[in-house]
Design a protein around this motif. Structure first.
Motif, PDB file in Angstrom:
ATOM      1  N   LEU A 170       0.785  -1.310   0.031  1.00 51.83           N
ATOM      2  CA  LEU A 170       0.075   0.092  -0.037  1.00 51.83           C
ATOM      3  C   LEU A 170       0.790   1.322  -0.136  1.00 51.83           C
ATOM      4  CD1 LEU A 170      -2.796  -0.983   2.469  1.00 51.83           C
ATOM      5  CD2 LEU A 170      -3.139  -0.748   0.192  1.00 51.83           C
ATOM      6  N   SER A 171       1.836   1.411   0.771  1.00 55.96           N
ATOM      7  CA  SER A 171       2.937   2.244   0.818  1.00 55.96           C
ATOM      8  C   SER A 171       3.528   2.679  -0.365  1.00 55.96           C
ATOM      9  CB  SER A 171       3.782   2.357   2.076  1.00 55.96           C
ATOM     10  OG  SER A 171       4.519   3.504   2.234  1.00 55.96           O
ATOM     11  N   VAL A 172       4.229   1.614  -0.807  1.00 56.29           N
ATOM     12  CA  VAL A 172       4.950   1.481  -2.156  1.00 56.29           C
ATOM     13  C   VAL A 172       4.062   2.419  -3.336  1.00 56.29           C
ATOM     14  CG1 VAL A 172       6.299   0.490  -3.754  1.00 56.29           C
ATOM     15  CG2 VAL A 172       6.834   0.203  -1.329  1.00 56.29           C
ATOM     16  N   VAL A 173       3.073   1.681  -3.714  1.00 56.93           N
ATOM     17  CA  VAL A 173       1.943   1.986  -4.662  1.00 56.93           C
ATOM     18  C   VAL A 173       1.714   3.556  -4.436  1.00 56.93           C
ATOM     19  CG1 VAL A 173      -0.283   1.624  -5.891  1.00 56.93           C
ATOM     20  CG2 VAL A 173       1.598  -0.406  -4.973  1.00 56.93           C
ATOM     21  N   SER A 174       1.026   3.658  -3.175  1.00 56.87           N
ATOM     22  CA  SER A 174       0.448   4.966  -3.116  1.00 56.87           C
ATOM     23  C   SER A 174       1.554   5.945  -3.209  1.00 56.87           C
ATOM     24  CB  SER A 174       0.116   5.190  -1.522  1.00 56.87           C
ATOM     25  OG  SER A 174      -0.995   4.246  -1.192  1.00 56.87           O
ATOM     26  N   ASN A 175       2.775   5.922  -2.868  1.00 60.89           N
ATOM     27  CA  ASN A 175       3.782   6.827  -3.043  1.00 60.89           C
ATOM     28  C   ASN A 175       4.282   6.986  -4.393  1.00 60.89           C
ATOM     29  OD1 ASN A 175       4.479   7.841  -0.324  1.00 60.89           O
ATOM     30  ND2 ASN A 175       5.038   6.018   0.450  1.00 60.89           N
ATOM     31  N   ILE A 176       4.426   5.934  -5.037  1.00 65.73           N
ATOM     32  CA  ILE A 176       4.693   6.035  -6.375  1.00 65.73           C
ATOM     33  C   ILE A 176       3.803   6.556  -7.365  1.00 65.73           C
ATOM     34  CG2 ILE A 176       5.166   4.590  -8.542  1.00 65.73           C
ATOM     35  CD1 ILE A 176       6.510   2.536  -6.716  1.00 65.73           C
ATOM     36  N   LEU A 177       2.551   6.574  -7.015  1.00 61.90           N
ATOM     37  CA  LEU A 177       1.426   6.893  -7.882  1.00 61.90           C
ATOM     38  C   LEU A 177       1.429   8.682  -7.594  1.00 61.90           C
ATOM     39  CD1 LEU A 177      -1.711   4.754  -7.490  1.00 61.90           C
ATOM     40  CD2 LEU A 177      -0.147   5.125  -9.706  1.00 61.90           C
ATOM     41  N   LEU A 178       1.696   9.120  -6.209  1.00 68.10           N
ATOM     42  CA  LEU A 178       1.557  10.279  -5.634  1.00 68.10           C
ATOM     43  C   LEU A 178       2.706  10.992  -6.556  1.00 68.10           C
ATOM     44  CD1 LEU A 178       0.605  12.942  -4.212  1.00 68.10           C
ATOM     45  CD2 LEU A 178       1.693  11.745  -2.340  1.00 68.10           C
ATOM     46  N   ILE A 179       3.902  10.559  -6.292  1.00 65.24           N
ATOM     47  CA  ILE A 179       5.241  11.092  -7.093  1.00 65.24           C
ATOM     48  C   ILE A 179       4.919  11.247  -8.496  1.00 65.24           C
ATOM     49  CG2 ILE A 179       7.571  10.808  -7.640  1.00 65.24           C
ATOM     50  CD1 ILE A 179       7.735   9.226  -4.876  1.00 65.24           C
ATOM     51  N   ARG A 180       4.434  10.456  -9.129  1.00 62.87           N
ATOM     52  CA  ARG A 180       4.291  10.535 -10.710  1.00 62.87           C
ATOM     53  C   ARG A 180       3.284  11.415 -10.763  1.00 62.87           C
ATOM     54  NH1 ARG A 180      -0.033   8.469 -13.891  1.00 62.87           N
ATOM     55  NH2 ARG A 180       0.677   8.127 -16.008  1.00 62.87           N
ATOM     56  N   SER A 181       1.994  11.774  -9.993  1.00 64.38           N
ATOM     57  CA  SER A 181       1.244  12.711 -10.202  1.00 64.38           C
ATOM     58  C   SER A 181       1.659  14.034 -10.158  1.00 64.38           C
ATOM     59  CB  SER A 181      -0.214  12.730  -9.328  1.00 64.38           C
ATOM     60  OG  SER A 181      -1.134  13.745  -9.601  1.00 64.38           O
ATOM     61  N   LEU A 182       2.511  14.455  -8.821  1.00 62.42           N
ATOM     62  CA  LEU A 182       3.151  15.474  -8.820  1.00 62.42           C
ATOM     63  C   LEU A 182       4.326  15.958  -9.792  1.00 62.42           C
ATOM     64  CD1 LEU A 182       3.613  15.359  -4.873  1.00 62.42           C
ATOM     65  CD2 LEU A 182       2.356  16.911  -6.065  1.00 62.42           C
ATOM     66  N   TRP A 183       4.757  15.029 -10.350  1.00 65.38           N
ATOM     67  CA  TRP A 183       6.019  15.031 -11.145  1.00 65.38           C
ATOM     68  C   TRP A 183       5.265  15.681 -12.651  1.00 65.38           C
ATOM     69  CZ3 TRP A 183      10.832  16.205 -11.398  1.00 65.38           C
ATOM     70  CH2 TRP A 183      11.492  16.078 -12.584  1.00 65.38           C
ATOM     71  N   ILE A 184       4.204  14.984 -13.190  1.00 66.51           N
ATOM     72  CA  ILE A 184       3.511  15.327 -14.068  1.00 66.51           C
ATOM     73  C   ILE A 184       2.882  16.815 -14.056  1.00 66.51           C
ATOM     74  CG2 ILE A 184       1.440  15.104 -15.546  1.00 66.51           C
ATOM     75  CD1 ILE A 184       1.700  12.144 -14.986  1.00 66.51           C
ATOM     76  N   HIS A 185       2.616  17.014 -12.861  1.00 68.06           N
ATOM     77  CA  HIS A 185       1.841  18.280 -12.615  1.00 68.06           C
ATOM     78  C   HIS A 185       3.051  19.534 -12.509  1.00 68.06           C
ATOM     79  CE1 HIS A 185      -0.785  21.507 -10.251  1.00 68.06           C
ATOM     80  NE2 HIS A 185      -1.256  21.425 -11.341  1.00 68.06           N
ATOM     81  N   THR A 186       4.174  19.035 -12.078  1.00 70.44           N
ATOM     82  CA  THR A 186       5.287  20.185 -11.837  1.00 70.44           C
ATOM     83  C   THR A 186       5.794  20.148 -13.503  1.00 70.44           C
ATOM     84  OG1 THR A 186       5.899  19.176  -9.745  1.00 70.44           O
ATOM     85  CG2 THR A 186       7.632  20.171 -11.019  1.00 70.44           C
ATOM     86  N   ARG A 187       6.006  19.245 -14.217  1.00 72.91           N
ATOM     87  CA  ARG A 187       6.408  19.630 -15.456  1.00 72.91           C
ATOM     88  C   ARG A 187       5.550  20.307 -16.261  1.00 72.91           C
ATOM     89  NH1 ARG A 187      11.578  18.918 -16.827  1.00 72.91           N
ATOM     90  NH2 ARG A 187      10.853  17.982 -19.161  1.00 72.91           N
ATOM     91  N   ARG A 188       4.266  20.287 -16.033  1.00 69.43           N
ATOM     92  CA  ARG A 188       3.371  21.280 -16.827  1.00 69.43           C
ATOM     93  C   ARG A 188       3.617  22.698 -16.263  1.00 69.43           C
ATOM     94  NH1 ARG A 188      -2.222  17.681 -16.239  1.00 69.43           N
ATOM     95  NH2 ARG A 188      -1.710  16.056 -17.811  1.00 69.43           N
ATOM     96  N   MET A 189       3.878  22.818 -15.155  1.00 73.09           N
ATOM     97  CA  MET A 189       4.088  24.129 -14.631  1.00 73.09           C
ATOM     98  C   MET A 189       5.450  24.816 -14.881  1.00 73.09           C
ATOM     99  SD  MET A 189       2.919  23.497 -10.446  1.00 73.09           S
ATOM    100  CE  MET A 189       3.069  25.130 -10.106  1.00 73.09           C
TER     101      MET A 189
END
Length: 281
Positions: A170-189
């Motif tokens: 649960l921790s690994v999957v949740s953190n990876i999904l969160l990092i991926r989402s934040l990274w995509i949003h950061t690249r757009r910004m």
């Protein structure tokens, strides 16, 4: 963290889900650190008394319960961050976002029950080992003793691996999904940035670093707990001492990262420091 979260819940009829997780996580870590310190001192100064059957069983159960509780609460914190922060449009994530407040008490109760269930077999295992050692050889069949030991240890390993593996996933999957989402949003910004320093962009980068730190510390803590619970090294040996120190350092480092990433936890120490300076003056 415990004081800041508790103060915001005092007087309110409903507790925010984030505060519920943080209070549970910080309480379990505080008790675990205190218990590890007491266990270490007893192991050094009261070694003959420490290895009595009843005391050894109690210490093993309490350590397993507190360690697994910390792993479960850390996993639920990662899941909560992922649900609240990650920008996924799937219907399942939207459903979780709308119901996370009502689900949180049941999630915490599940963590307690799973940790307790995983800790109970240690009473049977430790007791069986103690009896096998103390019973005279002519009164015990060696093949039956090995079979009993093998069966009990197999059940113990199965339960513990199931209990400790689920929060890790649960921790690994949740953190990876969160990092991926934040990274995509950061690249757009970054693509839309005008060249000046963007506070929102810096906040996203800080969040990515915090989540990555959480994940790293969680994995280290998981490995240390697994090695200590299954007695990979002899007590007080060099290998055992290294992993005990690492396990004790991970909750402290996780707490510091949590304070650094959340302004709410930075305000209370600042107010206490200011109040102390006023009294001194």
């Amino acid at each position: 963290i415990l004081a800041a979260s508790s103060s915001s819940c005092i007087g309110s009829k409903t507790w925010p889900p984030y505060d519920m997780i943080v209070i549970s996580l910080s309480s379990s870590k505080l008790i675990l650190q205190s218990w590890n310190t007491l266990d270490f001192l007893m192991n050094i100064f009261y070694e003959p008394f420490f290895y009595k059957e009843n005391l050894l069983t109690v210490t093993k159960i309490i350590f397993t319960f507190l360690s697994y509780s910390s792993l479960w609460f850390g996993a639920w914190l990662s899941v909560f961050y992922c649900i609240k922060v990650a920008s996924f449009t799937q219907s399942f994530f939207i459903w979780l976002k709308l119901r996370i407040a009502r689900l949180m008490p049941w999630m915490l109760l599940t963590a307690w029950l799973c940790s307790f269930t995983a800790a109970i077999p240690f009473a049977w295992d430790v007791s069986s080992v103690h009896k096998n050692i103390t019973v005279p050889l002519h009164m015990t069949n060696s093949s039956a003793r090995r079979t009993t030991r093998k069966d009990s240890l197999g059940l113990l390993i199965l339960l513990c691996n199931a209990a400790i593996g689920v929060p890790l996933i649960l921790s690994v999957v949740s953190n990876i999904l969160l990092i991926r989402s934040l990274w995509i949003h950061t690249r757009r910004m970054q693509n839309n940035a005008s060249g000046f320093r963007d506070p929102s962009l810096e906040a996203h980068m800080k969040a990515i670093k915090s989540v990555f730190s959480f994940l790293t510390l969680y994995i280290i803590f998981f490995i240390c707990v697994l090695i200590i619970v299954f007695n990979t090294f002899l007590p007080l040996s060099n290998g055992d001492s290294i992993f005990v120190v690492l396990m004790a350092a991970c909750p402290t480092a996780h707490t510091l990262v949590l304070i650094w990433s959340n302004p709410k936890f930075q305000e209370l120490p600042a107010r206490i420091w200011q109040h102390t300076n006023c009294h001194i003056r």
